[in-house]
Enzyme design. Structure first.
Site, PDB file in Angstrom:
ATOM      1  N   HIS A  56     -71.000 -33.193  31.739  1.00 52.35           N
ATOM      2  CA  HIS A  56     -70.503 -33.873  32.922  1.00 52.35           C
ATOM      3  C   HIS A  56     -71.146 -35.242  33.117  1.00 52.35           C
ATOM      4  O   HIS A  56     -70.468 -36.193  33.535  1.00 52.35           O
ATOM      5  CB  HIS A  56     -70.716 -32.993  34.161  1.00 52.35           C
ATOM      6  CG  HIS A  56     -69.866 -31.763  34.164  1.00 52.35           C
ATOM      7  ND1 HIS A  56     -70.370 -30.489  34.223  1.00 52.35           N
ATOM      8  CD2 HIS A  56     -68.510 -31.628  34.062  1.00 52.35           C
ATOM      9  CE1 HIS A  56     -69.372 -29.616  34.186  1.00 52.35           C
ATOM     10  NE2 HIS A  56     -68.246 -30.282  34.086  1.00 52.35           N
ATOM     11  N   PRO A  78     -52.236 -24.169  28.666  1.00 52.57           N
ATOM     12  CA  PRO A  78     -51.981 -25.168  29.702  1.00 52.57           C
ATOM     13  C   PRO A  78     -52.618 -26.524  29.413  1.00 52.57           C
ATOM     14  O   PRO A  78     -52.130 -27.552  29.878  1.00 52.57           O
ATOM     15  CB  PRO A  78     -52.611 -24.526  30.952  1.00 52.57           C
ATOM     16  CG  PRO A  78     -52.644 -23.066  30.662  1.00 52.57           C
ATOM     17  CD  PRO A  78     -52.876 -22.952  29.191  1.00 52.57           C
ATOM     18  N   ASP A 111     -60.835 -34.242  32.159  1.00 55.34           N
ATOM     19  CA  ASP A 111     -61.717 -33.092  31.917  1.00 55.34           C
ATOM     20  C   ASP A 111     -60.831 -31.891  31.622  1.00 55.34           C
ATOM     21  O   ASP A 111     -60.655 -31.002  32.442  1.00 55.34           O
ATOM     22  CB  ASP A 111     -62.593 -32.854  33.147  1.00 55.34           C
ATOM     23  CG  ASP A 111     -63.558 -31.692  32.951  1.00 55.34           C
ATOM     24  OD1 ASP A 111     -63.720 -31.234  31.809  1.00 55.34           O
ATOM     25  OD2 ASP A 111     -64.151 -31.239  33.960  1.00 55.34           O
TER      26      ASP A 111
END
Length: 286
Positions: free
Chosen positions: A64, A165, A158
């Site tokens: 992150h 999906p 992200d």
């Protein structure tokens, strides 16, 4: 895959890792997916989807921080940020640390993911959703970038691996949408898998994203959970100089932002754009 209180990752054929399951915190099985969050003595809370580890408490900060602070500090004047995906809240936690930002839009396809992660992975978001600059939009990311009237300085994708999906966020239509809502001089970054194990992800992104930006390259970081070598992050911008800033410029911006980090440093920022030869050679063939 569960077997005798162990979770076996099945992302790669013939090679993988396993995590001991101390306690199952959440599990959901449908005809389409298998999602599980469990406790592990080494990595803390772990979330996995369909045989693929998504995030762990122990090392999520590396991922992150690198997807957030590298583009934001490289840009230097960003005011509006778009996050695509990131339902666990970790990306948002790092983005809100930048007090100079005026607007942060996060697009997540399923609000249930957000609420579940607030409950079972609260340290990821750490209250970031309460920041008044945050606008959470529940929508398909590819549809959003191709229809929104907003424009952004930095776009952070992200996304999960390009299966199920998450596949749509690796297609040309998605990158085209990102280009249309990216301000001049802006930056788009996206996770791009472990290049040694998933070289096709890198070369495909290079072809597709590179079609819509003046400059496309990659940077990298070693994240223990994502085994098999360094994880690569795609970088796209029409400003060819942003990924080549001097250490002095990056350090000045980092100090001015007064960021608290556990992995990111200005030196790592600069060095992360130095790619291993096997990746350089792969890109040269595209």
């Amino acid at each position: 895959m569960l077997d005798n209180r162990r979770y076996f990752e099945t992302l790669h054929s013939g090679y993988g890792q396993y995590f001991d399951i101390d306690t199952i915190l959440f599990e959901q099985k449908t005809e389409q997916w298998h999602l599980i969050i469990f406790e592990n003595a080494t990595f803390g809370r772990v979330m996995a989807l369909d045989g693929i580890i998504q995030t762990t408490e122990r090392d999520e900060f590396i991922y992150h921080e690198m997807l957030t602070h590298v583009p934001l500090l490289a840009h230097g004047q960003a005011k509006r940020v778009l996050i695509i995906g990131g339902g666990d809240g970790g990306m948002l936690r790092e983005v809100v640390k930048h007090t100079s930002l005026e607007s942060i839009t996060m697009v997540e396809i399923d609000n249930a993911v957000v609420e579940m992660c607030k409950t079972y992975l609260p340290n990821h978001s750490n209250g970031a959703y309460d920041d008044p600059r945050v606008n959470l939009v529940i929508d398909d990311g590819a549809r959003f970038v191709n229809t929104t009237d907003e424009r952004f300085d930095v776009i952070i994708s992200d996304c999960t691996d390009p299966v199920g999906p998450g596949e749509v966020l690796f297609r040309s239509e998605f990158y085209q949408g990102c280009q249309r809502c990216l301000k001049p001089g802006g930056v788009i970054v996206a996770q791009n898998g472990v290049a040694f194990m998933q070289p096709d992800e890198v070369t495909t992104t290079y072809q597709r994203l590179g079609h819509y930006v003046e400059h496309c390259t990659f940077y990298a970081a070693a994240i223990p959970t994502y085994i098999g070598g360094v994880m690569t992050f795609a970088w796209g911008s029409d400003n060819k100089t942003l990924h080549q800033l001097s250490i002095d410029v990056i350090t000045e911006r980092f100090n001015r932002a007064n960021l608290a980090t556990r992995y990111y440093t200005p030196a790592i920022h600069q060095a992360s754009f130095a790619l291993p030869r096997y990746l350089v050679d792969a890109l040269a063939t595209v």
